[in-house]
Design a protein around this motif. Structure first.
Motif, mmCIF file in Angstrom:
data_model
loop_
_atom_site.group_PDB
_atom_site.id
_atom_site.type_symbol
_atom_site.label_atom_id
_atom_site.label_comp_id
_atom_site.label_asym_id
_atom_site.label_seq_id
_atom_site.Cartn_x
_atom_site.Cartn_y
_atom_site.Cartn_z
ATOM 1 N N THR A 1 9.448 44.617 -18.894
ATOM 2 C CA THR A 1 7.989 44.457 -18.801
ATOM 3 C C THR A 1 7.372 45.236 -17.639
ATOM 4 O O THR A 1 6.155 45.358 -17.554
ATOM 5 N N GLY A 2 8.215 45.717 -16.728
ATOM 6 C CA GLY A 2 7.705 46.443 -15.573
ATOM 7 C C GLY A 2 7.298 45.558 -14.410
ATOM 8 O O GLY A 2 6.829 46.046 -13.370
ATOM 9 N N THR A 3 7.495 44.236 -14.557
ATOM 10 C CA THR A 3 7.099 43.316 -13.474
ATOM 11 C C THR A 3 8.085 43.315 -12.316
ATOM 12 O O THR A 3 7.856 42.637 -11.316
ATOM 13 N N ILE A 4 9.182 44.063 -12.449
ATOM 14 C CA ILE A 4 10.154 44.123 -11.365
ATOM 15 C C ILE A 4 9.512 44.667 -10.087
ATOM 16 O O ILE A 4 9.872 44.260 -8.973
ATOM 17 N N ARG A 5 8.547 45.546 -10.233
ATOM 18 C CA ARG A 5 7.899 46.123 -9.048
ATOM 19 C C ARG A 5 7.137 45.055 -8.271
ATOM 20 O O ARG A 5 7.222 44.991 -7.042
ATOM 21 N N SER A 6 6.397 44.228 -8.983
ATOM 22 C CA SER A 6 5.649 43.171 -8.296
ATOM 23 C C SER A 6 6.589 42.115 -7.732
ATOM 24 O O SER A 6 6.326 41.533 -6.675
ATOM 25 N N SER A 7 7.704 41.877 -8.411
ATOM 26 C CA SER A 7 8.679 40.904 -7.908
ATOM 27 C C SER A 7 9.304 41.382 -6.604
ATOM 28 O O SER A 7 9.458 40.598 -5.655
ATOM 29 N N LEU A 8 9.652 42.659 -6.553
ATOM 30 C CA LEU A 8 10.239 43.208 -5.335
ATOM 31 C C LEU A 8 9.204 43.328 -4.221
ATOM 32 O O LEU A 8 9.548 43.282 -3.036
ATOM 33 N N ALA A 9 7.947 43.478 -4.595
ATOM 34 C CA ALA A 9 6.895 43.476 -3.579
ATOM 35 C C ALA A 9 6.726 42.079 -2.991
ATOM 36 O O ALA A 9 6.487 41.919 -1.787
ATOM 37 N N ALA A 10 6.884 41.056 -3.849
ATOM 38 C CA ALA A 10 6.766 39.682 -3.370
ATOM 39 C C ALA A 10 7.985 39.258 -2.558
ATOM 40 O O ALA A 10 7.876 38.488 -1.592
ATOM 41 N N VAL A 11 9.178 39.760 -2.948
ATOM 42 C CA VAL A 11 10.420 39.460 -2.219
ATOM 43 C C VAL A 11 11.075 40.804 -1.876
ATOM 44 O O VAL A 11 11.973 41.271 -2.582
ATOM 45 N N PRO A 12 10.633 41.458 -0.805
ATOM 46 C CA PRO A 12 11.104 42.820 -0.514
ATOM 47 C C PRO A 12 12.572 42.911 -0.117
ATOM 48 O O PRO A 12 13.176 43.976 -0.266
ATOM 49 N N ARG A 13 13.140 41.854 0.400
ATOM 50 C CA ARG A 13 14.560 41.889 0.780
ATOM 51 C C ARG A 13 15.409 41.744 -0.483
ATOM 52 O O ARG A 13 15.469 40.672 -1.077
ATOM 53 N N ARG A 14 16.024 42.825 -0.872
ATOM 54 C CA ARG A 14 16.691 42.847 -2.176
ATOM 55 C C ARG A 14 17.896 41.914 -2.241
ATOM 56 O O ARG A 14 18.218 41.379 -3.304
ATOM 57 N N GLY A 15 18.558 41.720 -1.101
ATOM 58 C CA GLY A 15 19.664 40.779 -1.088
ATOM 59 C C GLY A 15 19.191 39.367 -1.379
ATOM 60 O O GLY A 15 19.817 38.622 -2.152
ATOM 61 N N VAL A 16 18.075 38.973 -0.781
ATOM 62 C CA VAL A 16 17.498 37.642 -1.024
ATOM 63 C C VAL A 16 17.020 37.535 -2.466
ATOM 64 O O VAL A 16 17.249 36.524 -3.141
ATOM 65 N N PHE A 17 16.362 38.588 -2.948
ATOM 66 C CA PHE A 17 15.873 38.605 -4.328
ATOM 67 C C PHE A 17 17.019 38.429 -5.326
ATOM 68 O O PHE A 17 16.945 37.608 -6.244
ATOM 69 N N TYR A 18 18.078 39.192 -5.120
ATOM 70 C CA TYR A 18 19.223 39.154 -6.035
ATOM 71 C C TYR A 18 19.952 37.813 -5.963
ATOM 72 O O TYR A 18 20.292 37.219 -6.992
ATOM 73 N N ALA A 19 20.160 37.325 -4.737
ATOM 74 C CA ALA A 19 20.849 36.047 -4.571
ATOM 75 C C ALA A 19 20.063 34.915 -5.230
ATOM 76 O O ALA A 19 20.638 34.036 -5.892
ATOM 77 N N ALA A 20 18.733 34.927 -5.069
ATOM 78 C CA ALA A 20 17.905 33.886 -5.661
ATOM 79 C C ALA A 20 17.977 33.925 -7.182
ATOM 80 O O ALA A 20 18.069 32.884 -7.850
ATOM 81 N N LYS A 21 17.956 35.132 -7.735
ATOM 82 C CA LYS A 21 18.021 35.265 -9.193
ATOM 83 C C LYS A 21 19.371 34.787 -9.730
ATOM 84 O O LYS A 21 19.435 34.030 -10.715
ATOM 85 N N VAL A 22 20.455 35.193 -9.087
ATOM 86 C CA VAL A 22 21.795 34.801 -9.535
ATOM 87 C C VAL A 22 22.006 33.291 -9.362
ATOM 88 O O VAL A 22 22.534 32.626 -10.259
ATOM 89 N N LEU A 23 21.598 32.758 -8.226
ATOM 90 C CA LEU A 23 21.767 31.326 -7.982
ATOM 91 C C LEU A 23 20.963 30.489 -8.970
ATOM 92 O O LEU A 23 21.454 29.480 -9.487
ATOM 93 N N THR A 24 19.729 30.912 -9.247
ATOM 94 C CA THR A 24 18.900 30.168 -10.196
ATOM 95 C C THR A 24 19.498 30.199 -11.594
ATOM 96 O O THR A 24 19.647 29.157 -12.251
ATOM 97 N N GLY A 25 19.861 31.386 -12.053
ATOM 98 C CA GLY A 25 20.452 31.500 -13.385
ATOM 99 C C GLY A 25 21.766 30.761 -13.511
ATOM 100 O O GLY A 25 22.019 30.086 -14.520
ATOM 101 N N THR A 26 22.608 30.854 -12.486
ATOM 102 C CA THR A 26 23.911 30.196 -12.520
ATOM 103 C C THR A 26 23.758 28.680 -12.469
ATOM 104 O O THR A 26 24.481 27.948 -13.164
#
Length: 256
Positions: free
Chosen positions: A89-114
């Motif tokens: 959808t292209g919303t990845i840009r706004s998501s990374l703007a909201a959570v600029p630290r990619r390690g935190v962004f990735y960890a949150a996504k993996v932890l939530t999904g898992t």
């Protein structure tokens, strides 16, 4: 810590508002339980017609959990869509703007999904187990207190959860839902199954992620297996670590 909590809340909101991920979880439950019910009814009627060898090898727990493998397709879809929907959808840009630290962004996504996959797996595995054993009937079914049953139940929950985590890691590397599912679904549910039934490659094929983790679903080990229930789970965990690290490396190095 505050950033991580906010990122987790952000990911939870995204999962709740994405219909496709919610429907995939519902399908995981329905498919697993319905197939367990059908298998149980078939086994109840077919048991008396089995050969003595088949009766000796009969595993009501593994047979009852046959539906988990098909239900798990929906859990793989959930893991892939949780990651790739933002790229589509292209919303990845706004998501990374909201959570600029990619390690935190990735960890949150993996932890939530898992975490969601774990909760769903707990419900699916327990309901599937009791549905299947009830359908098989008291004469031939297994009790939760029987030898190997508790291990198979706990292992099945971990198996489904880790497969979802693996799917999320690979999907982060590939970014495309079509490409991710085009690799994972045939690998887990066709290629792996075929290779594990070919004598020449059977011993090597059991080290594939789904095959290694799936050993624990049975209450009794199969004679031709090199891996045991827990060593197979360790192999699956190793695959998950590789996939998640690969996903993190891809997210850090690529532009949105």
């Amino acid at each position: 810590m505050a950033d991580t909590s906010a990122a987790l809340a952000f990911e939870w909101t995204k999962v709740r508002t994405l219909r496709s991920t919610l429907w995939s979880l519902v399908l995981c439950f329905l498919v697993s339980v319905l197939i367990a019910l059908l298998f149980g009814w078939v086994l109840r009627g077919a048991y008396d017609d089995m050969s003595p060898e088949s009766k000796a090898d009969f595993d009501p727990v593994g047979s009852g959990f046959n539906g988990l493998r098909l239900g798990m397709i929906s859990l793989v879809v959930f893991g892939v869509l949780t990651v790739t929907s933002e790229y589509s959808t292209g919303t990845i840009r706004s998501s990374l703007a909201a959570v600029p630290r990619r390690g935190v962004f990735y960890a949150a996504k993996v932890l939530t999904g898992t975490a969601i996959a774990f909760v769903v797996s707990v419900v699916v595995v327990f309901v599937t187990f009791f549905t299947a054993q009830t359908a098989i009937g008291d004469a031939h079914n297994a009790s939760i207190t029987d030898h190997g049953v508790a291990r198979a139940i706990v292992g099945s929950i971990l198996y489904m959860t880790l497969i979802c985590a693996f799917s999320m890691g690979l999907a982060t590397v590939l970014r495309s839902p079509a490409l991710s599912l085009g690799i994972l679904v045939p690998l887990f549910f066709m290629v792996s199954e075929i290779l594990n039934n070919l004598p020449g490659v059977q011993k090597v094929a059991q080290f594939l992620p789904d095959a290694a983790g799936g050993i624990i679903i049975r209450s009794e080990p199969q004679e031709h297996m090199i891996l045991t229930a827990w060593s197979g789970m360790a192999v699956l965990a190793g695959w998950v670590v590789i996939a998640l690290l690969g996903g993190y490396a891809a997210l850090r190095r690529r532009d949105a």
